[in-house]
Design a protein around this motif. Structure first.
Motif, short mmCIF file in Angstrom:
data_model
loop_
_atom_site.label_atom_id
_atom_site.label_comp_id
_atom_site.label_asym_id
_atom_site.label_seq_id
_atom_site.Cartn_x
_atom_site.Cartn_y
_atom_site.Cartn_z
N PRO A 121 49.01 44.92 41.64
CA PRO A 121 49.53 43.74 40.91
C PRO A 121 50.48 44.19 39.80
O PRO A 121 50.07 44.45 38.68
N HIS A 122 51.76 44.31 40.11
CA HIS A 122 52.73 44.92 39.20
C HIS A 122 52.92 44.19 37.88
O HIS A 122 53.27 44.82 36.89
N ARG A 123 52.71 42.91 37.87
CA ARG A 123 52.85 42.14 36.63
C ARG A 123 51.56 41.38 36.30
O ARG A 123 51.58 40.35 35.67
N GLY A 124 50.45 41.94 36.75
CA GLY A 124 49.16 41.34 36.48
C GLY A 124 48.65 40.49 37.64
O GLY A 124 49.38 40.22 38.58
N ALA A 125 47.38 40.11 37.55
CA ALA A 125 46.74 39.34 38.61
C ALA A 125 46.06 38.11 38.02
O ALA A 125 45.21 38.23 37.13
N ILE A 126 46.44 36.96 38.54
CA ILE A 126 45.87 35.70 38.05
C ILE A 126 44.35 35.67 38.23
O ILE A 126 43.63 35.09 37.43
N LEU A 127 43.86 36.31 39.28
CA LEU A 127 42.42 36.32 39.53
C LEU A 127 41.67 36.97 38.36
O LEU A 127 40.57 36.56 38.01
N TYR A 128 42.30 37.95 37.72
CA TYR A 128 41.68 38.56 36.54
C TYR A 128 41.48 37.51 35.45
O TYR A 128 40.40 37.41 34.86
N ASP A 129 42.54 36.76 35.16
CA ASP A 129 42.44 35.76 34.09
C ASP A 129 41.36 34.72 34.40
O ASP A 129 40.71 34.22 33.49
N LEU A 130 41.16 34.43 35.67
CA LEU A 130 40.13 33.46 36.04
C LEU A 130 38.72 34.03 35.92
O LEU A 130 37.76 33.28 35.79
N SER A 146 41.67 30.62 44.77
CA SER A 146 42.01 30.77 43.35
C SER A 146 43.41 31.31 43.13
O SER A 146 43.93 31.26 42.01
N ILE A 147 44.03 31.86 44.17
CA ILE A 147 45.35 32.47 44.04
C ILE A 147 46.36 31.59 44.76
O ILE A 147 46.19 31.31 45.95
N PRO A 148 47.41 31.14 44.08
CA PRO A 148 48.40 30.30 44.75
C PRO A 148 49.16 31.07 45.83
O PRO A 148 49.55 32.21 45.62
N GLY A 149 49.35 30.44 46.98
CA GLY A 149 50.11 31.06 48.07
C GLY A 149 49.32 32.11 48.82
O GLY A 149 48.09 32.19 48.74
N HIS A 150 50.04 32.95 49.54
CA HIS A 150 49.40 34.01 50.32
C HIS A 150 48.92 35.13 49.41
O HIS A 150 49.50 35.38 48.36
N ASP A 151 47.88 35.82 49.87
CA ASP A 151 47.30 36.90 49.08
C ASP A 151 46.53 37.84 49.98
O ASP A 151 46.43 37.63 51.17
N ASP A 152 45.95 38.86 49.36
CA ASP A 152 45.11 39.81 50.10
C ASP A 152 43.63 39.59 49.78
O ASP A 152 42.80 40.44 50.04
N GLY A 153 43.33 38.44 49.22
CA GLY A 153 41.96 38.13 48.82
C GLY A 153 41.69 38.45 47.36
O GLY A 153 40.75 37.94 46.76
N THR A 154 42.53 39.29 46.76
CA THR A 154 42.38 39.69 45.36
C THR A 154 43.68 39.60 44.59
O THR A 154 43.70 39.19 43.43
N VAL A 155 44.77 39.98 45.23
CA VAL A 155 46.09 40.02 44.59
C VAL A 155 47.05 39.17 45.41
O VAL A 155 47.11 39.30 46.64
N GLY A 156 47.81 38.30 44.74
CA GLY A 156 48.79 37.47 45.41
C GLY A 156 49.94 38.30 45.95
O GLY A 156 50.30 39.33 45.39
N VAL A 157 50.54 37.84 47.05
CA VAL A 157 51.69 38.53 47.63
C VAL A 157 52.80 38.65 46.58
O VAL A 157 53.41 39.71 46.43
N GLU A 158 53.04 37.59 45.83
CA GLU A 158 54.07 37.64 44.78
C GLU A 158 53.71 38.64 43.68
O GLU A 158 54.58 39.29 43.12
N GLU A 159 52.42 38.75 43.37
CA GLU A 159 51.98 39.68 42.32
C GLU A 159 52.15 41.14 42.76
O GLU A 159 52.38 42.02 41.94
N ALA A 160 52.03 41.40 44.06
CA ALA A 160 52.15 42.76 44.59
C ALA A 160 53.57 43.13 44.96
O ALA A 160 53.88 44.29 45.15
N SER A 161 54.45 42.14 45.06
CA SER A 161 55.85 42.41 45.38
C SER A 161 56.53 43.04 44.17
O SER A 161 56.14 42.80 43.03
N LEU A 162 57.55 43.84 44.43
CA LEU A 162 58.23 44.53 43.34
C LEU A 162 59.74 44.52 43.57
O LEU A 162 60.29 45.38 44.25
#
Length: 143
Positions: free
Chosen positions: A25-34, A83-99
């Motif tokens: 999660p290059h810019r953080g993970a929303i799941l953490y905040d939740l 809990s994660i908007p859009g596609h994800d890997d179950g923990t980190v969103g695709v957008e969060e992991a993209s760079l």
């Protein structure tokens, strides 16, 4: 504890010829905040680098070094977590992991934990380390 690319920002760091991030999660993970206020979180994740996973942590305002030699592998199992908007890997969103700006990136159909032990992911890492690119038409991508 150093988090992710922090070592690469140090003046004494060796410059990599290639760098691969896997489900990061290059810019953080929303799941953490939740989940950060859930009482077992510090027991399971610690109180050091794991706390930097919040998208609002100042750490994420720093540039990520060496994008010109960086490959990114993103896991995508569809809408794995409600809990994660859009596609994800179950923990980190695709957008969060993209760079954006990385030399190459590829999305593989695996969950966050499973991706690290999949043969297809290992083949992609080896390809990137050897050639500076992933194999985008790789057969057997589901293994």
């Amino acid at each position: 504890m150093l988090f992710r690319s922090e070592y690469l920002r140090r003046p004494d760091a060796r410059q990599p010829s290639h760098c691969v991030y896997i489900a990061t999660p290059h810019r953080g993970a929303i799941l953490y905040d939740l989940r950060k206020n859930w009482w077992p979180y510090p027991l399971l994740m610690g109180t050091g680098a794991a706390m930097q996973i919040s998208p609002s942590d100042p750490f994420h305002r720093q540039p990520i070094p060496n994008l010109d030699v960086t490959g990114v592998i993103v896991g995508d199992i569809g809408e794995g977590s409600a809990s994660i908007p859009g596609h994800d890997d179950g923990t980190v969103g695709v957008e969060e992991a993209s760079l954006p700006g990385a030399l190459d990136s590829i999305t593989l159909p695996f969950g966050h934990t499973a991706i690290s032990e999949r043969e297809a992911m290992l083949r992609q890492v080896l390809s990137f380390l050897a050639n500076g690119r992933f194999v985008h038409d790789a057969p057997n991508i589901t293994r």
